[in-house]
Design a protein around this motif. Structure first.
Motif, short mmCIF file in Angstrom:
data_model
loop_
_atom_site.label_atom_id
_atom_site.label_comp_id
_atom_site.label_asym_id
_atom_site.label_seq_id
_atom_site.Cartn_x
_atom_site.Cartn_y
_atom_site.Cartn_z
N GLY A 1 0.38 2.37 6.30
CA GLY A 1 -0.54 1.52 5.64
C GLY A 1 -1.92 1.22 6.32
O GLY A 1 -1.98 1.67 7.44
N PRO A 2 -3.11 0.88 6.03
CA PRO A 2 -4.55 0.80 6.21
C PRO A 2 -4.47 -0.30 7.37
O PRO A 2 -5.64 -0.21 7.94
CB PRO A 2 -5.22 0.77 5.10
CG PRO A 2 -4.55 -0.17 4.04
CD PRO A 2 -3.12 0.33 4.26
N PHE A 3 -3.69 -1.38 7.23
CA PHE A 3 -4.03 -2.71 7.98
C PHE A 3 -3.47 -2.51 9.31
O PHE A 3 -2.18 -2.66 9.42
CB PHE A 3 -3.44 -3.75 7.30
CG PHE A 3 -4.16 -3.90 5.66
CD1 PHE A 3 -5.38 -4.36 5.69
CD2 PHE A 3 -3.33 -3.47 4.66
CE1 PHE A 3 -5.96 -4.67 4.47
CE2 PHE A 3 -3.71 -3.91 3.46
CZ PHE A 3 -5.14 -4.16 3.46
N TRP B 1 0.72 -1.19 0.06
CA TRP B 1 -0.22 -0.03 0.03
C TRP B 1 0.98 1.34 0.05
O TRP B 1 0.66 2.27 -0.73
CB TRP B 1 -0.90 0.05 1.29
CG TRP B 1 -1.81 1.29 1.49
CD1 TRP B 1 -1.62 2.28 2.16
CD2 TRP B 1 -3.27 1.45 0.76
NE1 TRP B 1 -2.34 3.25 1.92
CE2 TRP B 1 -3.52 2.76 1.03
CE3 TRP B 1 -3.86 0.48 0.07
CZ2 TRP B 1 -4.72 3.03 1.00
CZ3 TRP B 1 -5.11 1.14 -0.19
CH2 TRP B 1 -5.37 2.25 0.17
N ARG B 2 1.90 1.30 0.71
CA ARG B 2 2.86 2.32 0.88
C ARG B 2 3.49 2.73 -0.59
O ARG B 2 3.83 3.82 -1.06
CB ARG B 2 3.76 2.08 1.92
CG ARG B 2 3.25 2.24 3.13
CD ARG B 2 4.32 2.31 4.26
NE ARG B 2 5.28 1.59 4.43
CZ ARG B 2 5.04 0.47 5.15
NH1 ARG B 2 3.94 0.43 5.85
NH2 ARG B 2 6.09 -0.71 5.05
N ASP B 3 4.07 1.51 -1.02
CA ASP B 3 4.49 1.71 -2.36
C ASP B 3 3.69 2.06 -3.47
O ASP B 3 4.16 2.90 -4.38
CB ASP B 3 5.19 0.20 -2.97
CG ASP B 3 6.10 -0.19 -1.84
OD1 ASP B 3 6.76 0.50 -1.34
OD2 ASP B 3 6.72 -1.63 -1.97
N VAL B 4 2.46 1.74 -3.41
CA VAL B 4 1.50 2.28 -4.45
C VAL B 4 1.12 3.66 -4.35
O VAL B 4 0.98 4.48 -5.15
CB VAL B 4 0.42 1.33 -4.55
CG1 VAL B 4 -0.77 1.89 -5.44
CG2 VAL B 4 0.87 -0.20 -5.16
N THR B 5 0.83 4.00 -3.17
CA THR B 5 -0.01 5.36 -2.73
C THR B 5 1.08 6.37 -2.26
O THR B 5 0.84 7.54 -2.21
CB THR B 5 -1.04 5.25 -1.57
OG1 THR B 5 -0.42 4.52 -0.42
CG2 THR B 5 -2.11 4.29 -2.19
#
Length: 290
Positions: free
Chosen positions: A152-154, A143-147
């Motif tokens: 992260g949200p988890f 998630w961090r790499d993409v956004t």
């Protein structure tokens, strides 16, 4: 006639050495049980009745029962154990149905893997979940790499819901194993007859398969409930803040607070609950035919 009457006392005396021998053979396991289990349990009960001020009294029990930490730990333990048991029963029943009655490639391998899974330690499954959903796990990293977000949200593994997920993940195979054994005894002819009479799959499961599975569900559910009540490794390794169960409270009082009488009181309560649930399970299992 004389010889026949003389044979009777001889046969009667021949049984006494066997009876004596059976008692002799029973003594070693009973003694081993007493030394390994009953004596340590006696020491725990005795320590729970000996406050730090000296003497013997029920003061450790009154102090522990009056504490907010104990009541919260008891409530957390019960709802986590009940929630995990319900989740394991629902998920285990669904997965066992698929493995037993839905043919798919690798079905036998999956059934054998369940037997291997039962030997895994609980903290290993928790570590696996941390690698996937932890703060620095794969899901948050992706998630961090993409956004480009900082976090992260988890974040649920450090909450009671993370403990619940970990316990359901680990204990579900303990429900599936007796269910698969029970499903293997179900006559396929019954299923074929019910299907030929127009019964839908849901009705076949409810009226044909479920009655056969009730003893296995009772056995698996009772086992999971008792194990969840005494689970320590999962709660510890998830690092869930604010999640204190009875085993965690024992650890906290004994290791962190050096309150050994209080730790023994919590341990005695935990043992009493487990033994009481086991007694209920035995009564229920007799009624359902387990």
């Amino acid at each position: 006639m004389t010889s026949a009457t003389l044979d009777v006392p001889v046969q009667g005396t021949a049984k006494s050495p066997r009876k004596i021998g059976s008692w002799v053979w029973a003594l070693p396991p009973v003694a081993a049980l007493a030394v390994v289990f009953l004596y340590p349990l006696f020491l725990v009960v005795r320590q729970s009745l000996q406050p730090d001020t000296g003497g013997t009294s029920l003061k450790p029990y009154t102090d522990v029962f009056a504490s907010t930490a104990f009541r919260e730990a008891l409530g957390t333990t019960v709802w986590l154990a009940v929630g995990s048991t319900v989740g394991c029963l629902v998920l285990g029943f669904a997965l066992a149905l698929i493995i037993a009655f839905v043919p798919f490639p690798g079905g036998k391998a999956v059934a054998k893997f369940i037997d291997v899974f039962l030997s895994f330690p609980s903290f290993l499954i928790t570590l696996a979940l941390l690698f996937v959903y932890g703060q620095v796990g794969m899901a948050n990293g992706l998630w961090r790499d993409v956004t480009g977000a900082a976090t992260g949200p988890f974040q649920f593994l450090t909450t009671p819901w993370g403990v619940l997920l970990a316990e359901i993940t680990y204990f579900t195979p303990f429900v599936m194993r007796p269910l698969l054994a029970a499903f293997s005894q179900v006559e396929t002819a019954q299923l074929e007859v019910a299907s030929s009479l127009g019964a839908r799959p849901a009705r076949i499961v409810r009226q044909v398969i479920l009655p056969e599975a009730l003893p296995a569900l009772a056995a698996g559910g009772a086992l999971v409930l008792v194990m969840c009540l005494n689970e320590f490794g999962i709660v510890l390794f998830t690092g869930a803040k604010g999640v204190t169960t009875l085993p965690m409270l024992v650890y906290s009082k004994a290791i962190l607070e050096s309150d050994y009488p209080g730790a023994c009181v919590v341990a005695v309560v935990n043992v009493a609950i487990s033994v009481g649930l086991y007694g209920i399970y035995r009564v229920v299992s007799r009624r359902v035919g387990a």
